[in-house]
Design a protein around this motif. Sequence first.
Motif, PDB file in Angstrom:
ATOM      1  N   VAL A  22       0.559  -1.386  -0.319  1.00 48.58           N
ATOM      2  CA  VAL A  22       0.324   0.379   0.185  1.00 48.58           C
ATOM      3  C   VAL A  22       1.134   1.223   0.034  1.00 48.58           C
ATOM      4  O   VAL A  22       0.629   2.493  -0.851  1.00 48.58           O
ATOM      5  CB  VAL A  22      -0.660   0.132   1.048  1.00 48.58           C
ATOM      6  N   PRO A  23       2.415   1.510   0.626  1.00 47.43           N
ATOM      7  CA  PRO A  23       2.532   2.618   0.664  1.00 47.43           C
ATOM      8  C   PRO A  23       3.040   3.427  -0.482  1.00 47.43           C
ATOM      9  O   PRO A  23       3.215   4.181  -0.839  1.00 47.43           O
ATOM     10  CB  PRO A  23       3.815   2.075   2.295  1.00 47.43           C
ATOM     11  N   ILE A  26       0.595   4.564  -2.496  1.00 46.90           N
ATOM     12  CA  ILE A  26      -0.378   5.514  -2.400  1.00 46.90           C
ATOM     13  C   ILE A  26       1.202   6.597  -2.959  1.00 46.90           C
ATOM     14  O   ILE A  26       0.630   7.912  -2.878  1.00 46.90           O
ATOM     15  CB  ILE A  26      -0.074   6.127  -0.649  1.00 46.90           C
ATOM     16  N   GLN A  27       2.241   6.096  -2.767  1.00 43.08           N
ATOM     17  CA  GLN A  27       4.027   7.444  -3.433  1.00 43.08           C
ATOM     18  C   GLN A  27       2.530   7.522  -4.727  1.00 43.08           C
ATOM     19  O   GLN A  27       3.571   9.376  -4.804  1.00 43.08           O
ATOM     20  CB  GLN A  27       5.139   6.666  -3.609  1.00 43.08           C
ATOM     21  N   HIS A  28       2.586   6.512  -5.661  1.00 41.58           N
ATOM     22  CA  HIS A  28       3.005   6.406  -7.004  1.00 41.58           C
ATOM     23  C   HIS A  28       0.839   7.641  -7.143  1.00 41.58           C
ATOM     24  O   HIS A  28       0.927   8.558  -8.079  1.00 41.58           O
ATOM     25  CB  HIS A  28       2.132   5.797  -8.004  1.00 41.58           C
ATOM     26  N   ILE A  29      -0.089   7.848  -5.914  1.00 45.78           N
ATOM     27  CA  ILE A  29      -0.808   8.136  -6.311  1.00 45.78           C
ATOM     28  C   ILE A  29      -0.810   9.604  -5.860  1.00 45.78           C
ATOM     29  O   ILE A  29      -0.707  11.001  -6.521  1.00 45.78           O
ATOM     30  CB  ILE A  29      -2.189   7.874  -5.325  1.00 45.78           C
ATOM     31  N   LEU A  30      -0.040  10.340  -5.293  1.00 43.87           N
ATOM     32  CA  LEU A  30       0.790  11.439  -4.372  1.00 43.87           C
ATOM     33  C   LEU A  30       1.454  11.749  -5.744  1.00 43.87           C
ATOM     34  O   LEU A  30       1.286  12.886  -6.187  1.00 43.87           O
ATOM     35  CB  LEU A  30       1.356  11.287  -3.163  1.00 43.87           C
ATOM     36  N   PHE A  33      -1.021  13.153  -8.487  1.00 49.97           N
ATOM     37  CA  PHE A  33      -2.136  13.521  -7.862  1.00 49.97           C
ATOM     38  C   PHE A  33      -3.110  15.038  -8.673  1.00 49.97           C
ATOM     39  O   PHE A  33      -4.203  15.079  -9.337  1.00 49.97           O
ATOM     40  CB  PHE A  33      -3.071  13.510  -6.702  1.00 49.97           C
ATOM     41  N   THR A 324      -2.629  -1.114  -5.592  1.00 48.79           N
ATOM     42  CA  THR A 324      -3.062  -0.956  -4.403  1.00 48.79           C
ATOM     43  C   THR A 324      -2.961   0.444  -4.369  1.00 48.79           C
ATOM     44  O   THR A 324      -4.137   0.917  -4.406  1.00 48.79           O
ATOM     45  CB  THR A 324      -2.635  -0.909  -3.464  1.00 48.79           C
ATOM     46  N   GLY A 325      -1.870   1.306  -5.806  1.00 51.83           N
ATOM     47  CA  GLY A 325      -2.480   2.406  -5.876  1.00 51.83           C
ATOM     48  C   GLY A 325      -3.566   3.180  -6.346  1.00 51.83           C
ATOM     49  O   GLY A 325      -4.680   3.777  -6.568  1.00 51.83           O
ATOM     50  N   ILE A 328      -6.950   2.590  -4.464  1.00 51.46           N
ATOM     51  CA  ILE A 328      -7.404   3.333  -4.359  1.00 51.46           C
ATOM     52  C   ILE A 328      -7.843   4.468  -5.042  1.00 51.46           C
ATOM     53  O   ILE A 328      -9.042   5.438  -4.356  1.00 51.46           O
ATOM     54  CB  ILE A 328      -6.024   3.786  -3.225  1.00 51.46           C
TER      55      ILE A 328
END
Length: 482
Positions: A22-23, A26-30, A33, A324-325, A328
């Motif tokens: 997950v982390p 999330i890094q790729h989402i940020l 975004f 996972t990103g 999300i």
Amino acid sequence: MKQFKHEELFKLDGDIPLLRAVPYGIQHILAMFVANLAPIVIVAGVAGLGADQTGTLIQSAMLIAGIGTLIQLFPLWRIGSGLPIVMGISFTFVTVLCGIVATYGYSTAIGAIMVGGVIEGVLGLFAKYWRRIISPIVAAVVVTSIGFSLLGVGATSFGGGSGAPDFGSPQNLVLGTISLVSCLVFQVLAKGKTKQLSVLFGLVIGYVVALFMGAVDFSGFADLQLFALPQLMPFTPEFNVGAIVSVTLIFLVSATETIGDTSALAMVGLNREVREKELTGSIACDGFVSSLSACFGCLPITSFSQNVGLVAMTKVVNRKAIATGAVIMVLAAFLPVISVLFSSLPEAVLGGCTIMMFGNIIVSGFQMIARAGFTQRNITIAALSLAVGIGFTQASALFAVFPEIVQSVFAENCVAVVFLVAVVANLVLPREAKVDDARAGERTDDRPGEEPAAVQAAGSENVASPMDAPALDVDEGDLARV
């Protein structure tokens, strides 16, 4: 929890626990975004859409980005590359779509995206037969022209947005300046991977200042629901031949960017050359998912170069981690608070954070031209296509003698003109027997078919951290983290 071996992150199909994955997702989402949502806000502003409609489109943008990324990671038939490519709404189309929605309306833009996406998807399945005409110098000058074409868009946002009654007011100029300075300060002070978040930081600071200045529109929060489904077909598509031709030409430009991003990712992430199947699947996903995006009222989708850069920095290529990103993002599409919050962002704040992005697209185009090589042939192609494309569209009356369909496609669309002139010049001009730029040790022969990842990685629209330019292992263009 299952024992975690860190080296599994660096394998495409490594076995890692979900919570460990997950982390990294999330890094790729940020990293992407802001760039995923900003094109929607800009085009919706030109189209005069309300806050509710814009919020709905932002919801759809998150959904489409997640779906597109999952298809790239886990292909459906021949659609998708199987590589850790992150997809999002493309900045490449902003200029041409702003012109279309201002002239014909948003529904016409949706119709053009539907048709153009299918055309790119079909062409993607047969990419090996045509992609060789898009040489590195052609991709380079197109990316440069995209940057120039977006400067006016960024400046308009900086002033408050197209048609804003308070355009250029002191309040808008202050908000735009504060947002821009915040991005720059964060970029200078941040360390390592956190530099990717400089635009997000600028937006947060600009938004807070706008709150104190009373410049935030809270009307979208009035009937806010905790959970809502993205709307299918919120606009009835209308089909205009001129708009379709214009958008289809930009889809070809987008395809060249996807070729570059896919090639670069295989090199920096997997340490090998990209495979033909991966290229065709990547382009097909680009096109067909763009048509799906239009069904939700959204703009075309493309691969994001800043995420290629993130892979180069971290070497994390595990598909499960990046998936996972994507999941999300899909889940976030059902939470209206995210879209309403972003759609309430004052245009001047967005302009302050994007103006530098667009300037970096130009600089990255220059870098790509340099990597293609300063042979006399390349210089001629670049000079001719940029001069005709940018010059003629600034004097659009030159197109008055042409049929209306030609005027609608080319008269005010410098990217389309540059692309057409560059492709024709690349096909017509004789090849050079020798390379002239041996000093730099670069291959400068731009024969069609030679698409080094270092040159072709050009996700122009994809803008997450405008001032950050991490050095990739192959030194690919990558729009300098645009």
